[in-house]
Design a protein around this motif. Structure first.
Motif, PDB file in Angstrom:
ATOM      1  N   ARG A  20      -9.149 -44.285 -17.130  1.00  0.00           N
ATOM      2  CA  ARG A  20      -8.158 -44.326 -16.314  1.00  0.00           C
ATOM      3  C   ARG A  20      -7.713 -45.677 -15.717  1.00  0.00           C
ATOM      4  N   GLU A  75      -3.900 -46.340 -15.423  1.00  0.00           N
ATOM      5  CA  GLU A  75      -3.336 -45.490 -14.534  1.00  0.00           C
ATOM      6  C   GLU A  75      -3.573 -45.804 -12.910  1.00  0.00           C
ATOM      7  N   ARG A  76      -4.754 -46.570 -12.923  1.00  0.00           N
ATOM      8  CA  ARG A  76      -5.104 -46.523 -11.384  1.00  0.00           C
ATOM      9  C   ARG A  76      -5.339 -48.086 -11.003  1.00  0.00           C
ATOM     10  N   LEU A 107      -6.368 -33.889 -21.806  1.00  0.00           N
ATOM     11  CA  LEU A 107      -7.032 -35.196 -21.024  1.00  0.00           C
ATOM     12  C   LEU A 107      -7.010 -34.979 -19.504  1.00  0.00           C
ATOM     13  N   ARG A 156     -11.091 -39.300 -22.224  1.00  0.00           N
ATOM     14  CA  ARG A 156     -10.546 -40.330 -23.020  1.00  0.00           C
ATOM     15  C   ARG A 156     -11.624 -41.296 -23.927  1.00  0.00           C
ATOM     16  N   SER A 169      -1.651 -33.937 -21.324  1.00  0.00           N
ATOM     17  CA  SER A 169      -2.271 -33.989 -20.008  1.00  0.00           C
ATOM     18  C   SER A 169      -1.533 -33.285 -18.853  1.00  0.00           C
ATOM     19  N   ALA A 210      -1.417 -39.546 -19.062  1.00  0.00           N
ATOM     20  CA  ALA A 210      -2.667 -39.813 -19.604  1.00  0.00           C
ATOM     21  C   ALA A 210      -2.620 -39.784 -20.949  1.00  0.00           C
ATOM     22  N   ALA A 217      -3.308 -42.686 -23.972  1.00  0.00           N
ATOM     23  CA  ALA A 217      -4.396 -42.514 -24.881  1.00  0.00           C
ATOM     24  C   ALA A 217      -4.023 -42.583 -26.327  1.00  0.00           C
TER      25      ALA A 217
END
Length: 534
Positions: free
Chosen positions: A53, A56-57, A403, A422, A440, A445, A449
């Motif tokens: 992640r 994304e984060r 995912l 993932r 996802s 996501a 991936a």
């Protein structure tokens, strides 16, 4: 995620991490494991950022690319895979915790369990220092049965309240309590009881009202809905009661009280010029957070401010802020909620907490919080819902890998899809020779991936629009999670003993027993920097 290239790896010792924490210097200590293993053991100020992640984060958790970042795992090899990802995203001050989690433990570092632990430990310290008044569940039930003059205010998010609540309680999330309470209570004699699922938000919510100086008797419901359940009492389900909106006169009273608390705890007011100076400071990591309710944020907010409702921010600071001792700038449009939130963050040891009180001439935006990706969204080969349906109709069809987080997967996924985390995909024997379609919830996501699998020589496509598009096309979803078909163990989400309606009594009691011991753990750890207002 490419294999780690040959390059010197900077190491940071556990002793140096603790020194930086005590000194008040910026540091992000990031645990790259899934939430389940993280919840089983981690340092106090570690922030969970699972390997799969990161893209994304990380931009939200660590917005400054040269902030000091220390990575660790527990020997699973996730650090080696993460280093090139951080480098590709432009993070240039990244080191590795020497010895990982085992090294932290061996050096005498305190180990904590569960999630959002700094906030929970702080709540216990607040009750210990302030002797926050509380009522046990049987006493509250007796008062309800007698028809006593009382109101029950649930300090959790509305979604949690809606699942289960104390009979007669109404939803007033913690950041709203000081703003709304005066318009909710019938009189100054009305008893106010604040509850959450466990302890922290009950304690902080009740103490917020005490700190704000309301004249009413105020109590936390001891041990929240857990305590209510363990006492053999029935909870409500599906409640929709919401606290009254505040009147102008009571907003003014709440603002005066909040301003006093902000001054006492060292929260400082700034304007747009100071905010610009903070953002221009190359050595300062700045978090811009709007503490109002999400629906207010969506109706209109300052551009580049994230939505962080005040009660949740105090309860789970590590979900928004990854750099300990970063600079926090809060805002609202009432003069109450940002100051109340700030006065708690200061006590939580955040040295630089500010309230932006002047929105003049600053750019605005509407809608939900925008996506914060650390880099460009990679291109991938798409397949439409119609295309996937056609392939299945022709016979067989591809292997669909979802995912989504495991709770979301259980709630609904493309029929026949298998659950995966993932980082478990590269090298997985079931993927050899497979025609793979990744999905996802919104497709994000999956798109992040896909390139990694493509580089490994696998045939991979991405479902356009993700599972949401499948559902929007009128296609049914399948529920549940078949562990025998899954590619990963569902350890990505820690099952909280205080959420949901199917928790065992022993697990709930064990959780309470753990919380009671947090003050002693804080003393042993010695890095917290908490200072409770007396």
């Amino acid at each position: 995620m490419n294999a780690m290239t040959e390059r010197p790896v900077a190491l940071t010792s556990s002793e140096d991490v603790r020194r930086l924490l005590r000194a008040g210097d910026e540091i992000a200590l990031l645990d790259l494991r899934e939430e389940g293993p993280f919840a089983a053991a981690h340092p106090l100020f570690a922030v969970n950022l699972p390997l799969g992640r990161i893209e994304e984060r990380i931009a939200g958790l660590v917005p400054r690319r040269d902030a000091p970042v220390v990575l660790y795992d527990d020997g699973e090899g996730r650090v080696a895979r993460a280093l090139p990802v951080f480098a590709a995203l432009g993070y240039g001050n990244v080191s590795v915790l020497e010895g990982g989690l085992a090294g932290w433990r061996a050096s005498g570092g305190e180990i904590f369990i569960d999630v959002n632990v700094p906030s929970k430990a702080f709540g216990e310290l607040v009750e210990h220092v302030r002797r926050t008044p509380s009522l046990p569940a049987p006493e509250l039930q007796a008062r309800i049965a007698r028809g006593d003059d009382l109101v029950i205010l649930d300090a959790r998010r509305f979604s949690e309240y809606h699942v289960m609540s104390i009979p007669g309680g109404q939803s007033v999330p913690g950041g709203e309590l000081a703003l709304r309470v005066r318009d909710i209570v019938p009189s100054a004699a009305t008893t106010v009881v604040v509850n959450c699922a466990g302890r922290t938000r009950s304690i902080i919510g009740a103490q917020s009202l005490v700190n704000a100086g309301i004249p009413n008797p105020v109590f936390a419901l001891r041990n929240g809905t857990i305590g209510w359940t363990l006492a053999g009492l029935e909870l409500d389900h599906g409640a929709t009661r919401v606290g009254e909106a505040p009147t102008h006169a009571n907003v003014a009273r709440a603002r005066d009280a909040a301003a006093t608390l902000a001054r006492r705890t060292g929260v400082r007011l700034i304007g747009p010029a100071a905010l610009s100076a903070f953002q221009a400071d190359p050595g300062r990591t700045v978090y811009r957070l709007d503490v109002r309710a999400p629906e207010e944020y969506a109706a209109g907010h300052l551009a580049d401010f994230r939505s962080a409702p005040g009660g949740q921010l105090v309860q789970a600071t590590d979900e928004w802020i990854g750099v300990r001792h970063g600079t926090i700038v809060l805002t609202d449009d009432d003069g109450v909620r940002a100051r109340m939130t700030g006065h708690w963050l200061r006590q939580l040891g955040w040295r630089e907490v500010y309230v932006l009180d002047d929105w003049a001439d600053l750019p605005r935006a509407t809608g939900p919080e925008p996506l914060l990706l650390a880099g460009p969204l990679p291109e991938s080969e798409p397949v439409s819902v119609a295309g996937l349906l056609a392939e299945r109709a022709a016979g067989g069809g591809p292997l669909v890998i979802d995912l989504a987080a495991s709770p979301a997967f259980r709630k609904g996924h493309v029929p026949g899809a298998v659950f995966a985390i993932r980082p478990d995909l590269p090298g997985h024997p079931r993927l050899e020779g497979a025609d793979i379609v990744l999905t996802s919830p919104d497709g994000l996501a999956a798109r992040l991936a896909a390139p990694e699998l493509a580089r490994a020589g696998l045939s991979v496509r991405v479902l356009e629009g993700g599972t949401a598009a499948w559902q929007a096309a009128g296609q049914a979803l399948e529920t549940g999670l078949d562990a025998g078909r899954a590619l990963s163990r569902p350890e990505d989400v820690y099952k909280r003993p205080y959420e949901g309606t199917d928790n065992a009594a022993a697990a709930m009691q064990a959780y309470l027993d753990w919380e009671f011991g947090l003050v002693a753990q804080l003393e042993r750890d010695g890095t917290h920097g908490f200072s409770v207002l007396e």
